[in-house]
Each structure stands twice: as C-alpha cells, then as structure tokens.
Design a protein around this motif. Structure first.
Motif, short mmCIF file in Angstrom:
data_model
loop_
_atom_site.label_atom_id
_atom_site.label_comp_id
_atom_site.label_asym_id
_atom_site.label_seq_id
_atom_site.Cartn_x
_atom_site.Cartn_y
_atom_site.Cartn_z
N UNK A 153 -6.61 28.84 1.81
CA UNK A 153 -7.34 29.68 0.86
C UNK A 153 -7.03 29.33 -0.59
N UNK A 154 -5.80 28.84 -0.84
CA UNK A 154 -5.38 28.53 -2.20
C UNK A 154 -4.69 27.17 -2.21
N UNK A 155 -4.76 26.48 -3.36
CA UNK A 155 -4.14 25.16 -3.42
C UNK A 155 -2.65 25.25 -3.74
N UNK A 156 -1.95 24.15 -3.52
CA UNK A 156 -0.49 24.12 -3.71
C UNK A 156 -0.09 24.37 -5.17
N UNK A 157 -0.90 23.88 -6.10
CA UNK A 157 -0.59 24.05 -7.52
C UNK A 157 -0.51 25.53 -7.89
N UNK A 158 -1.28 26.37 -7.22
CA UNK A 158 -1.24 27.82 -7.45
C UNK A 158 -0.17 28.50 -6.61
N UNK A 159 -0.05 28.10 -5.34
CA UNK A 159 0.88 28.78 -4.43
C UNK A 159 2.34 28.56 -4.80
N UNK A 160 2.68 27.36 -5.28
CA UNK A 160 4.09 27.11 -5.62
C UNK A 160 4.61 28.08 -6.67
N UNK A 161 4.01 28.17 -7.85
CA UNK A 161 4.52 29.15 -8.83
C UNK A 161 4.32 30.59 -8.38
N UNK A 162 3.28 30.84 -7.58
CA UNK A 162 3.03 32.19 -7.09
C UNK A 162 4.23 32.72 -6.31
N UNK A 163 4.80 31.89 -5.43
CA UNK A 163 5.95 32.30 -4.64
C UNK A 163 7.28 31.97 -5.31
N UNK A 164 7.24 31.08 -6.29
CA UNK A 164 8.47 30.74 -7.03
C UNK A 164 8.94 31.93 -7.86
N UNK A 165 8.00 32.70 -8.41
CA UNK A 165 8.36 33.83 -9.27
C UNK A 165 9.21 34.86 -8.52
N UNK A 166 8.75 35.41 -7.37
CA UNK A 166 9.61 36.36 -6.66
C UNK A 166 10.88 35.71 -6.11
N UNK A 167 10.78 34.43 -5.73
CA UNK A 167 11.98 33.74 -5.24
C UNK A 167 13.04 33.66 -6.33
N UNK A 168 12.62 33.37 -7.57
CA UNK A 168 13.59 33.30 -8.67
C UNK A 168 14.08 34.67 -9.10
N UNK A 169 13.33 35.72 -8.77
CA UNK A 169 13.87 37.06 -8.96
C UNK A 169 15.10 37.22 -8.07
N UNK A 170 14.96 36.74 -6.81
CA UNK A 170 16.08 36.83 -5.88
C UNK A 170 17.22 35.91 -6.29
N UNK A 171 16.89 34.70 -6.70
CA UNK A 171 17.93 33.76 -7.15
C UNK A 171 18.73 34.38 -8.30
N UNK A 172 18.04 35.13 -9.16
CA UNK A 172 18.68 35.70 -10.34
C UNK A 172 19.51 36.94 -10.05
N UNK A 173 19.07 37.75 -9.09
CA UNK A 173 19.71 39.07 -8.96
C UNK A 173 19.98 39.51 -7.53
N UNK A 174 19.82 38.60 -6.57
CA UNK A 174 20.05 38.97 -5.17
C UNK A 174 21.52 38.77 -4.81
N UNK A 175 22.07 39.70 -4.05
CA UNK A 175 23.49 39.62 -3.68
C UNK A 175 23.71 38.69 -2.49
N UNK A 176 22.63 38.06 -1.98
CA UNK A 176 22.82 37.05 -0.93
C UNK A 176 22.80 35.63 -1.51
N UNK A 177 22.51 35.52 -2.82
CA UNK A 177 22.55 34.20 -3.47
C UNK A 177 24.00 33.77 -3.63
N UNK A 178 24.30 32.55 -3.25
CA UNK A 178 25.69 32.11 -3.15
C UNK A 178 26.47 32.32 -4.45
N UNK A 179 25.91 31.91 -5.60
CA UNK A 179 26.69 32.05 -6.83
C UNK A 179 26.77 33.50 -7.30
N UNK A 180 25.81 34.33 -6.90
CA UNK A 180 25.93 35.76 -7.22
C UNK A 180 27.03 36.40 -6.39
N UNK A 181 27.16 35.96 -5.15
CA UNK A 181 28.25 36.45 -4.29
C UNK A 181 29.59 36.10 -4.93
N UNK A 182 29.71 34.85 -5.40
CA UNK A 182 30.95 34.46 -6.08
C UNK A 182 31.17 35.32 -7.33
#
Length: 431
Positions: free
Chosen positions: A366-395
């Motif tokens: 339904x959508x091309x990769x150029x759109x889908x990558x940043x579309x899912x990258x945004x919430x993923x980077x929310x988790x990378x930034x503030x999720x307690x399961x992210x390895x460096x956040x655990x540290x």
C-alpha cells in the motif's frame, strides 16, 4: 486451514509474544521461537522455511552487520583517542558559572558525538564522562538521565549505522537526499524539546545536591583525578565526517567511517609508529566487537522472525486493507498518536514486536519504502530514547540509580509530543 483461521492464530501468538516481552522475556529466544511458530501456523513448507526464514534472511543481513561493526569501531576510536572526552571536558568548563548553558552544551555535545558513534559501549564510555558533569552542576539524577538519553536518540535519525539496521525492513529506502533533509529536521525537533525540558526543569537545579548525587552514583568530577587526553581542536570535527562525506560526496558509510577513523588516529597521534598504530587498532576493534556481540545475535533472531512475518503477510493483507487508512496523512498522524505502543518492544518498535508490523506493512504494497521507513522509525526512536528495555537506558538507570517510573514519567510525555510532530514531518516530506 483457512486464511482467516491462520490470521487469528498468528494474531493470538503475536499478543502472547508481546505479553512475554512485557514480562521481561529474553528477546533472542522470543524472536527465534516466534519464527518457528509463525512458520508452523502459517503452514510454510518445511524447505521454504529453512531457506526463506532461517537461512537467507541471516545471510542477507551480513552487509548490515558490517555497518554495525564499523560504526561501533568508530565509536570506540572516538573514545579511546581522546576526542569524545576532550569535547566533553571543554563543555564542563562553563558548568559552574552557567549551569543551564552548560547542560544545554552537554546535550548538544552528546547529540554531536552520536551522529556517527553507535553502540552501548560508546554510550557507557561517553556517559561516565558527561553524566557526572550534569550532576556536578546540580541537575537531579532523573532529569540528567532523561536529557542525556533523549539527546542520544535525537541524532539516530541521521546515524548511518542505525539507519542501515532499519533499512533491512525497507530495502528500497535510500539514505540521502530527501531522507537526510527529514532526518536533520526531526533531529533538531527532538533536541529543541530536550532543551525546552531543561529550561522548564531549571528551577530544580541545585548545586548543593551535587556532591550527594555524585556520591550516590559513585562518581566524582575532580580535574585532579580525571585525566583527559589533549587533542587538537581540529579533531573536534571528526564525529561529523561520516555524515558530511555522504551528504557532500555520496560516499557509502564504510569508506566514510574508515576515513574518519584514519583522520581521528592522525589528529590524535595514534599513527606515529607502526607498533602504536597496530596496538591502537587491535585494542579498539576488540572492544568494538565485544560491545556489539549481543546485538548481532539479537538481530539474527529478529531477522528470522521478520522472514516468517514476510511470508505470512498475505494472511494479514485483507485485514490491513480493511482497517489501514489509505491516506498518508491519517496514517502518519495515527502512528504519532499511537507512538507509545513502541515502548516495551511493542508493535510499533521495529526491533521488537513491531518487526511483524513492518513486515506486514511492506508486504501489503500500500505504501512505498521511502514513506514506511521514517513512518516506523519515529515511534521506534521514541522507544530508543526513553524505553527501559533499550540496552543503554538499562545501563543508565543502574548507573544513575534512577527508578524506572521516574525515567518514564519525564521521558514519555516529551517523546510523545516529539513523535506526533515528527510524524507530521514524515507526511510533509514523503506523503
């Protein structure tokens, strides 16, 4: 077995998998078991499963592992050569007189370093330098950790190593051109909110608590006990070289990182003799590989599950066609609002349960990769930034002696707003 029954069973197993993650289950085991389960439930022929789920995805991921290795090596070179500590030390000089300015400088320095540096080893190496600086100017531990973690997450939009990891889900996406325009903009949006967070919290800065906080984490910022290698000021440009080479000359990440490593070694005097050069390379490579060994195994299990999810995408296609908005704007805004579902490796975190979401969305066409990558990258980077399961956040939680609920209380609201804004940007750039 009908496609409807198969899709229901896949969704049930997916829900159980999410619960398993939320309960703290091992992700490597979880993804590997899910790859097997989805192959069985989806009635994928045995020979096809062996080849398309367990063999080809892992083998095809080899180039991405190379990017990860070189990125981790570059991060180690920044630390061991003295460049990263020198940049950090320069920031500390203004700390005592103007704490808010110093805090903002630390955040900017952190973001600058992680434009190219990557890996939990690099985060730890930089964190043990910068976090005590933040505490020494009176910032509470939980506020310091949140600001630091979000500052690491911001440049990941343009970090070529992490980009190449998510590109495994969207192989036709391109790092460069319009994506980099979006990436830099999204990065600055997140950094602006981190700075705004520090400004709002500045009333909680109290230099009288600095010694107590430093004692709590077992660290002290004492110039007499902390030796920083002296490096020429020109070496401070090294962290930006990989991205600059891509933007200006369209270089691939590997030669860009190799050039940056060589420049760093020359500028810092680590290539003065043959033996010294060899020793430095051996030491940094050894540490870099050690930093990412667990990550590579995790990514192998993840990509196998992604292979199974791709083969099962056909079972979800009618469902997604029915419920997914065909409007780029509506989908982007919806994922911004639902961004917290990326937390705890949830269905919007591509290096978690969201691997299936990414595979299914790609499979629908339904959508091309150029759109889908940043579309899912945004919430993923929310988790990378503030999720307690992210390895460096655990540290960070362990090192700073911060409670998980305090980390989430400050970090999630900020990143939720950032995610909504950045999803709108996704639509503006790629919709």
């Amino acid at each position: 077995m009908s496609s409807t029954v198969i899709s229901i069973l896949l969704l049930v197993s997916f829900a159980i998998f999410i619960l398993y993650i939320l309960k703290g289950g091992n992700l490597v085991i979880g993804f590997f078991v899910m790859a097997i389960l989805w192959s069985i439930i989806g009635m994928i022929p045995f020979g096809t499963a062996i080849q398309k789920v367990f063999a080809e995805p892992a083998l095809n991921y080899g180039p991405t592992i190379i990017y990860i290795v070189f990125g981790s090596w570059f991060g180690r070179v920044l630390v061991e050569s003295g460049i990263a500590p020198a940049i950090s030390g320069a920031t500390n000089k203004v700390g005592k007189k103007k704490p808010l300015l110093a805090a903002i400088l630390v955040i900017l320095v952190t973001a600058f370093i992680f434009i190219s540096a990557y890996g939990v080893g690099s985060v730890i190496a930089i964190g043990v330098i910068l976090l005590p600086i933040l505490l020494s100017i009176g910032i509470p531990r939980e506020i310091a950790l949140v600001a630091f973690s979000l500052a690491i997450g911001a440049p990941m939009y343009v970090n070529v190593v992490l980009y190449n990891q998510i590109k495994a889900f969207f192989p036709h996406a391109v790092y460069g051109g319009k994506y980099l325009q979006f990436g830099w903009t999204a990065m600055f949006v997140q950094l602006a909110f981190v700075i705004l967070f520090l400004i709002i919290m500045r009333k909680k800065f109290n230099s009288k608590n600095a010694d107590a906080n430093l004692t709590t984490i077992g660290a002290g910022f004492d110039e007499s006990s902390t030796e920083t290698k002296k490096v020429p000021y020109i070496a401070y440009i090294v962290p930006i070289i990989p991205v600059a080479m891509n933007m200006l000359f369209k270089w691939d990440a590997i030669p860009s990182l190799v050039l940056s490593i060589i420049v760093a070694m020359i500028f810092t005097g680590n290539m003065k003799s043959y033996k010294g050069t060899v020793d430095f390379i051996n030491m940094t490579v050894s540490k870099a590989i050690s930093d990412i060994s667990g990550l590579i195994i995790f990514m192998m299990a993840l990509i196998m599950f992604s292979g199974a999810a791709t083969l099962n995408a056909q079972h979800f296609e009618p469902l997604f066609n029915a419920i997914l908005p065909h409007s780029h704007l509506i989908l982007a805004v919806a994922l911004g609002v639902l961004a917290p579902l990326a937390l705890f490796r949830g269905p919007l975190h591509v290096w978690g349960a969201g691997a299936a979401t990414a595979a299914v969305l790609t499979g629908t066409g339904l959508f091309n990769d150029a759109f889908l990558l940043p579309l899912l990258y945004v919430p993923t980077l929310m988790a990378v930034s503030t999720d307690i399961t992210q390895s460096w956040n655990v540290w960070g939680l362990d090192y700073m002696k911060v409670k998980s609920k305090d980390f989430l209380k400050y970090g999630v609201p900020i990143m939720w707003i950032v995610s909504i804004i950045n999803e709108v940007l996704v639509y503006m750039f790629f919709g």
